[in-house]
Design a protein around this motif. Structure first.
Motif, short mmCIF file in Angstrom:
data_model
loop_
_atom_site.label_atom_id
_atom_site.label_comp_id
_atom_site.label_asym_id
_atom_site.label_seq_id
_atom_site.Cartn_x
_atom_site.Cartn_y
_atom_site.Cartn_z
N ILE A 1 -11.87 -37.60 33.10
CA ILE A 1 -13.18 -37.14 33.54
C ILE A 1 -13.03 -36.34 34.83
O ILE A 1 -12.44 -36.80 35.80
N LYS A 2 -13.55 -35.14 34.82
CA LYS A 2 -13.50 -34.27 36.00
C LYS A 2 -14.47 -34.80 37.07
O LYS A 2 -15.56 -35.24 36.73
N PRO B 1 -11.52 -20.69 34.86
CA PRO B 1 -10.26 -20.17 35.37
C PRO B 1 -9.70 -20.95 36.56
O PRO B 1 -8.48 -21.14 36.66
N ASP B 2 -10.57 -21.41 37.47
CA ASP B 2 -10.08 -22.18 38.62
C ASP B 2 -9.48 -23.51 38.18
O ASP B 2 -8.38 -23.89 38.63
N MET B 3 -10.20 -24.21 37.30
CA MET B 3 -9.69 -25.49 36.79
C MET B 3 -8.40 -25.29 36.00
O MET B 3 -7.44 -26.06 36.13
N ARG B 4 -8.36 -24.20 35.21
CA ARG B 4 -7.16 -23.91 34.41
C ARG B 4 -5.96 -23.63 35.30
O ARG B 4 -4.88 -24.17 35.09
N ASP B 5 -6.15 -22.81 36.32
CA ASP B 5 -5.03 -22.45 37.21
C ASP B 5 -4.56 -23.65 38.02
O ASP B 5 -3.35 -23.87 38.18
N PRO C 1 -0.07 -35.46 20.63
CA PRO C 1 -1.01 -36.19 21.51
C PRO C 1 -2.05 -35.25 22.10
O PRO C 1 -1.73 -34.12 22.49
N PHE C 2 -3.30 -35.73 22.15
CA PHE C 2 -4.42 -34.86 22.53
C PHE C 2 -5.26 -35.56 23.60
O PHE C 2 -5.75 -36.67 23.39
N ILE C 3 -5.40 -34.93 24.77
CA ILE C 3 -6.18 -35.48 25.87
C ILE C 3 -7.37 -34.57 26.15
O ILE C 3 -7.20 -33.36 26.33
N PHE C 4 -8.57 -35.15 26.17
CA PHE C 4 -9.77 -34.38 26.48
C PHE C 4 -10.02 -34.35 27.99
O PHE C 4 -9.79 -35.33 28.70
N LEU C 5 -10.52 -33.19 28.46
CA LEU C 5 -11.04 -33.04 29.81
C LEU C 5 -12.55 -32.87 29.70
O LEU C 5 -13.02 -32.08 28.88
N THR C 6 -13.29 -33.62 30.46
CA THR C 6 -14.74 -33.50 30.38
C THR C 6 -15.39 -33.84 31.71
O THR C 6 -14.90 -34.66 32.48
#
Length: 350
Positions: free
Chosen positions: A103-104, A11-15, A77-82
């Motif tokens: 990359i986080k 939730p923190d990363m999403r917000d 378009p699709f971007i991954f977060l990891t």
């Protein structure tokens, strides 16, 4: 405003990420897990998707796999977060069709630059370029923003050809690809019994002469103008730079070429399997498709016969039959199609 779907279970990363996107004037839709994200992607049709990889129930790989199978979402378009930086994870995502990786932890500009780049590339690929010289120039100018190798000119040399003027000869070494800006050009070769067989008809917006360059051989046929024509000359090196450029530029440019290839394959299949009646109907339909504003088809009986692969006498008899069947009207060398559906049936079933 562009719409972005953010799929992130933290939730923190999403917000925090949603707030950055909102401040950058994007419309943001959020999903707290992969299953909800898939449903929202199909409902909302976002312009871009940002998705975390490590999520319970349905991870990011699963989300991408599902969406890539749906025609409505496959091109988004699709971007991954990891949080992972292992090359194997990145390779797996790219093999599935991901466009980029973040990359986080990542900073604000890294996120916004990745989004802007992918949106621009997607617009470039989807854009419809006009089938004329200005459209070709527009394509090259836009493609130049994607690190084209070398310098590709947008100031192409134009050459005019009078009707029956020779463009190139069979057996010549190709140094140029031709782009039809005005008029109409035919490619042809001589059969073993000395008859001319038309292998292609090219009108405004068509490329010709490129097969020999791609195959590394000489021109397999000749080309000449069917009427007064204007052609843009694209040097071999520049043409190859577009074909073997970045993935996006190459794919979009090949899409512009593929219509010519499909038409030639259809013509060869027609010559092999259709009756004369079916081949004449097929040739008229192709010419009708290329004509401007459904204009009358003006073509010499000899050229039309060569295009069909039959004698002039057989062609004239078939046209006469079509006239009696009220498929066409004939005025001198002009042919006007009056029953398009009828010709389509003949082409399909003869």
């Amino acid at each position: 405003m562009k719409k972005i779907l953010l799929i992130e279970d933290n939730p923190d990363m999403r917000d925090n990420t949603a707030e950055i996107l909102d401040l950058a004037n994007y419309v943001v839709i959020t999903a707290e897990n992969g299953k909800i994200g898939v449903d929202l992607a199909k409902q909302e049709k976002p312009d871009l998707i940002i998705c975390d990889i490590m999520m319970p129930d349905l991870d990011g790989y699963g989300v991408l796999h599902i969406l890539s199978k749906d025609p409505k979402t496959a091109g988004v378009p699709f971007i991954f977060l990891t949080a992972k930086a292992e090359k194997s994870d990145m390779r797996k995502g790219m093999n599935l069709g991901a466009d980029d990786y973040l990359i986080k932890p990542f900073d604000k500009m890294e996120l916004l630059n990745a989004i802007e780049t992918r949106l621009k590339r997607n617009e470039f690929f989807k854009k419809n370029y006009t089938r004329d010289l200005s459209g070709l120039v527009d394509f090259i100018e836009t493609a130049s923003k994607f690190s084209l190798p070398g310098t590709i000119s947008t100031d192409h040399k134009l050459r005019t050809y009078q009707a029956k003027g020779q463009v190139y000869h069979e057996g010549d070494e190709p140094s140029t690809v031709y782009f039809v800006n005005k008029g109409k050009v035919k490619s042809w070769r001589m059969s073993s019994d000395g008859k001319e067989l038309i292998t292609g008809i090219y009108s405004k917006g068509d490329f010709l002469g490129f097969n020999a360059i791609l195959e590394g051989g000489n021109y397999p046929d000749s080309a000449s103008a069917m009427e007064d024509s204007e052609l843009a000359l694209i040097p071999r090196s520049e043409f190859l730079s577009l074909v073997y450029s970045t993935q996006e530029v190459s794919a979009r440019f090949i899409k512009m070429l593929v219509n010519n290839i499909n038409e030639k394959e259809e013509q060869l299949l027609s010559l092999a399997y259709n009756s004369v009646r079916g081949r004449v109907a097929d040739a008229l339909l192709k010419l009708h498709k290329k004509s401007q504003n459904n204009a009358d088809l003006s073509l010499s009986r000899e050229d039309l016969a060569n295009m069909v692969g039959t004698s002039t006498e057989s062609l004239i008899r078939t046209l006469s039959d079509f006239k009696h069947e009220k498929m066409v009207e004939i005025d001198g060398r002009d042919v006007k199609i009056v029953n398009l559906q009828g010709l389509e049936r003949i082409s399909k079933f003869s």
